[in-house]
Design an enzyme around this catalytic site. Structure first.
Site, PDB file in Angstrom:
ATOM      1  N   TYR A  20       0.779  -1.350  -0.101  1.00 47.51           N
ATOM      2  CA  TYR A  20       0.081  -0.044  -0.093  1.00 47.51           C
ATOM      3  C   TYR A  20       0.872   1.172  -0.185  1.00 47.51           C
ATOM      4  O   TYR A  20       1.637   1.338   0.866  1.00 47.51           O
ATOM      5  CB  TYR A  20      -0.924   0.090   1.167  1.00 47.51           C
ATOM      6  CG  TYR A  20      -1.619   1.299   1.430  1.00 47.51           C
ATOM      7  CD1 TYR A  20      -2.712   1.603   0.424  1.00 47.51           C
ATOM      8  CD2 TYR A  20      -1.373   2.219   2.286  1.00 47.51           C
ATOM      9  CE1 TYR A  20      -3.526   2.722   0.288  1.00 47.51           C
ATOM     10  CE2 TYR A  20      -2.194   3.807   2.467  1.00 47.51           C
ATOM     11  CZ  TYR A  20      -3.227   3.638   1.452  1.00 47.51           C
ATOM     12  OH  TYR A  20      -3.970   4.800   1.538  1.00 47.51           O
ATOM     13  N   ASP A  69      -0.033  15.560   6.124  1.00 50.03           N
ATOM     14  CA  ASP A  69      -1.024  15.154   4.933  1.00 50.03           C
ATOM     15  C   ASP A  69      -2.291  16.018   5.163  1.00 50.03           C
ATOM     16  O   ASP A  69      -3.424  15.775   5.735  1.00 50.03           O
ATOM     17  CB  ASP A  69      -1.515  13.648   5.575  1.00 50.03           C
ATOM     18  CG  ASP A  69      -2.396  12.964   4.262  1.00 50.03           C
ATOM     19  OD1 ASP A  69      -2.362  13.774   3.368  1.00 50.03           O
ATOM     20  OD2 ASP A  69      -3.112  12.171   4.831  1.00 50.03           O
ATOM     21  N   ASP A 103      -3.102   5.370  -2.453  1.00 52.85           N
ATOM     22  CA  ASP A 103      -3.920   6.557  -2.107  1.00 52.85           C
ATOM     23  C   ASP A 103      -3.836   7.616  -3.566  1.00 52.85           C
ATOM     24  O   ASP A 103      -3.023   7.692  -4.101  1.00 52.85           O
ATOM     25  CB  ASP A 103      -3.256   7.319  -0.975  1.00 52.85           C
ATOM     26  CG  ASP A 103      -4.315   8.413  -0.485  1.00 52.85           C
ATOM     27  OD1 ASP A 103      -5.162   8.779  -0.970  1.00 52.85           O
ATOM     28  OD2 ASP A 103      -4.100   8.894   0.728  1.00 52.85           O
ATOM     29  N   ASP A 132      -6.260  10.180  -2.829  1.00 50.44           N
ATOM     30  CA  ASP A 132      -6.654  11.599  -2.167  1.00 50.44           C
ATOM     31  C   ASP A 132      -8.117  11.792  -2.653  1.00 50.44           C
ATOM     32  O   ASP A 132      -8.976  10.937  -2.906  1.00 50.44           O
ATOM     33  CB  ASP A 132      -5.745  12.682  -2.367  1.00 50.44           C
ATOM     34  CG  ASP A 132      -4.484  12.448  -1.501  1.00 50.44           C
ATOM     35  OD1 ASP A 132      -4.584  11.726  -0.740  1.00 50.44           O
ATOM     36  OD2 ASP A 132      -3.782  13.667  -1.619  1.00 50.44           O
ATOM     37  N   HIS A 168      -7.785   4.447  -4.216  1.00 38.74           N
ATOM     38  CA  HIS A 168      -8.955   4.985  -3.496  1.00 38.74           C
ATOM     39  C   HIS A 168      -9.094   6.542  -3.639  1.00 38.74           C
ATOM     40  O   HIS A 168      -8.155   7.289  -3.619  1.00 38.74           O
ATOM     41  CB  HIS A 168      -9.246   4.524  -2.032  1.00 38.74           C
ATOM     42  CG  HIS A 168      -7.824   4.963  -1.126  1.00 38.74           C
ATOM     43  ND1 HIS A 168      -7.885   6.488  -0.800  1.00 38.74           N
ATOM     44  CD2 HIS A 168      -6.903   4.233  -0.626  1.00 38.74           C
ATOM     45  CE1 HIS A 168      -6.909   6.438   0.295  1.00 38.74           C
ATOM     46  NE2 HIS A 168      -6.274   5.201   0.208  1.00 38.74           N
ATOM     47  N   GLU A 187     -11.649   9.844  -2.178  1.00 42.81           N
ATOM     48  CA  GLU A 187     -12.478  10.198  -1.164  1.00 42.81           C
ATOM     49  C   GLU A 187     -13.367  11.190  -1.456  1.00 42.81           C
ATOM     50  O   GLU A 187     -13.117  11.916  -2.487  1.00 42.81           O
ATOM     51  CB  GLU A 187     -11.670  10.540   0.052  1.00 42.81           C
ATOM     52  CG  GLU A 187     -10.681  11.535  -0.185  1.00 42.81           C
ATOM     53  CD  GLU A 187      -9.423  11.462   0.652  1.00 42.81           C
ATOM     54  OE1 GLU A 187      -9.167  12.753   1.189  1.00 42.81           O
ATOM     55  OE2 GLU A 187      -8.851  10.782   0.897  1.00 42.81           O
ATOM     56  N   CYS A 235      -5.677  13.929   6.743  1.00 44.99           N
ATOM     57  CA  CYS A 235      -5.480  12.825   6.997  1.00 44.99           C
ATOM     58  C   CYS A 235      -6.998  12.399   7.542  1.00 44.99           C
ATOM     59  O   CYS A 235      -7.772  13.239   8.477  1.00 44.99           O
ATOM     60  CB  CYS A 235      -4.525  12.726   7.788  1.00 44.99           C
ATOM     61  SG  CYS A 235      -4.429  10.894   8.782  1.00 44.99           S
ATOM     62  N   ARG A 264     -13.791   5.658  -0.967  1.00 47.12           N
ATOM     63  CA  ARG A 264     -13.660   6.194   0.671  1.00 47.12           C
ATOM     64  C   ARG A 264     -14.658   7.227   0.981  1.00 47.12           C
ATOM     65  O   ARG A 264     -14.405   8.410   0.139  1.00 47.12           O
ATOM     66  CB  ARG A 264     -12.064   6.543   0.818  1.00 47.12           C
ATOM     67  CG  ARG A 264     -12.018   7.176   1.973  1.00 47.12           C
ATOM     68  CD  ARG A 264     -10.491   7.371   2.272  1.00 47.12           C
ATOM     69  NE  ARG A 264     -10.306   8.746   3.274  1.00 47.12           N
ATOM     70  CZ  ARG A 264      -9.125   9.139   3.706  1.00 47.12           C
ATOM     71  NH1 ARG A 264      -7.813   8.481   3.310  1.00 47.12           N
ATOM     72  NH2 ARG A 264      -9.034  10.154   4.536  1.00 47.12           N
ATOM     73  N   GLU A 318     -13.921   5.161   6.507  1.00 47.25           N
ATOM     74  CA  GLU A 318     -12.532   5.671   7.053  1.00 47.25           C
ATOM     75  C   GLU A 318     -13.175   6.271   8.439  1.00 47.25           C
ATOM     76  O   GLU A 318     -14.160   6.692   8.708  1.00 47.25           O
ATOM     77  CB  GLU A 318     -12.084   6.811   6.422  1.00 47.25           C
ATOM     78  CG  GLU A 318     -10.835   7.762   7.096  1.00 47.25           C
ATOM     79  CD  GLU A 318      -9.577   6.553   7.220  1.00 47.25           C
ATOM     80  OE1 GLU A 318      -9.856   5.462   7.907  1.00 47.25           O
ATOM     81  OE2 GLU A 318      -8.607   7.078   6.927  1.00 47.25           O
ATOM     82  N   ASN A 327      -8.762   0.159   7.313  1.00 46.23           N
ATOM     83  CA  ASN A 327      -7.549   0.762   7.720  1.00 46.23           C
ATOM     84  C   ASN A 327      -6.994   0.731   9.138  1.00 46.23           C
ATOM     85  O   ASN A 327      -7.815   1.503   9.813  1.00 46.23           O
ATOM     86  CB  ASN A 327      -7.788   2.531   7.164  1.00 46.23           C
ATOM     87  CG  ASN A 327      -6.704   3.351   7.170  1.00 46.23           C
ATOM     88  OD1 ASN A 327      -5.394   2.939   7.122  1.00 46.23           O
ATOM     89  ND2 ASN A 327      -6.726   4.433   7.025  1.00 46.23           N
TER      90      ASN A 327
END
Length: 306
Positions: A44, A59, A87, A89, A114, A116, A124, A161, A191, A214
């Site tokens: 990952y 982040d 990721d 974002d 992913h 989001e 984050c 996500r 998340e 996660n």
């Protein structure tokens, strides 16, 4: 195509009813090499670790699509047989930009990514005060990524996500994930879960869409082991800051030693050899393979040794 092989392999793993994919978080070539050497069958690429390692920043949405895609591609290129989940974002913009992001990740050989539902100035998922886009905007992001996948003839896995749990509650978060699945997402990623009851419930509520877990040390979600995650029905579990934490703690210790004593003592392994010495690191990174390749194609760069 080479860039679809790892995605196909990841899909095969997800289709195996007895398989759970466990990924350590890696943020650069060295941490990826260590994880590959230990024998993980998937990796990952962490966005937080990418921000910290490439930019020295938290982040907070400071990385660009090129920061992320290029880092993911470098990691994926170390071993094309090992899928890399990355990721992505927020997708870095509106639908046109999300599609472009998907194309970049596909061309880099990433197996899954992913996207989001936070605003562009994201943070984050285990920080407070996250702001969200509305559901139609989130769904448009997923639909744009899925459209790019189709146009590219790719098998890349799209993971939806949502960070809605913190501010909008569980029911709204699940509704967003279901809408994303209808728009083309292959997996659901809730998340910031705070209880094992939520961790259990979302797998049931999202079925048959597989769920993604996660595990963040020091985050808000209770930590469980692989056996427990499998029993709950999760198909992928990531430990995203594994590499970042190890590097931080190790580097802090060595810097304190150097600052305090004026030197860094060699660490000795059980067999008496220096642990983590220069040659060991180079060999981990493929020194012998590079020398052998040069010889096989008729080169003489290393004829006197390396």
């Amino acid at each position: 195509m080479a860039q679809t092989k790892s995605a196909t392999k990841l899909r095969q793993m997800l289709a195996d009813p007895d398989k759970i994919v466990v990924c350590p978080g890696v943020h650069d070539g060295l941490t990826a090499r260590v994880a590959l050497n230990v024998g993980f069958d998937a990796l990952y690429m962490t966005g937080a670790g990418t921000a910290a390692s490439r930019l020295g920043q938290p982040d907070l949405g400071l990385t660009t699509v090129d920061d992320m895609a290029n880092n993911a591609g470098m990691i994926a290129g170390l071993d094309r047989s090992v899928p890399v989940i990355a990721d992505a974002d927020t997708g870095f913009g509106g639908p046109l930009m999300v599609a472009r992001t998907a194309e970049k990740y596909i061309l880099q050989g990433v197996a899954a990514f992913h996207i989001e539902d936070q605003v562009m100035t994201k943070r984050c998922g285990h920080l407070m005060g996250k702001e969200l886009v509305d559901t139609p905007t989130f769904v448009a992001r997923i639909r744009a990524a899925a459209d790019a996948r189709t146009r590219m003839g790719s098998d890349i896995v799209i993971i939806a996500r949502t960070d809605a749990l913190q501010s909008l509650g569980y029911e709204e978060a699940v509704a967003r994930l279901k809408a994303a699945a209808e728009a083309g997402a292959d997996m659901a990623f809730l998340e910031g879960m705070r209880t094992k009851e939520q961790m259990t419930q979302v797998v049931q509520d999202m079925a048959p869409t597989p769920c993604f877990l996660n595990m963040v040390g020091g985050g808000v979600t209770p930590l469980i082991n692989t056996r427990e995650a499998r029993a709950l029905g999760y198909k992928v579990v990531i430990w995203p800051i594994a590499g970042m934490t190890a590097v931080y703690l190790g580097m802090r210790e060595l810097c304190r030693e150097l600052k305090g004593t004026g030197e860094i003592q060699d660490r000795r392994a059980e067999d008496g050899k220096i642990d983590g010495g220069l040659r060991e690191v180079f060999e981990l990174c493929g020194l012998e393979a590079c020398v052998q390749f040069d010889k096989e194609v008729g080169g003489a760069s290393f004829s006197n040794g390396a």
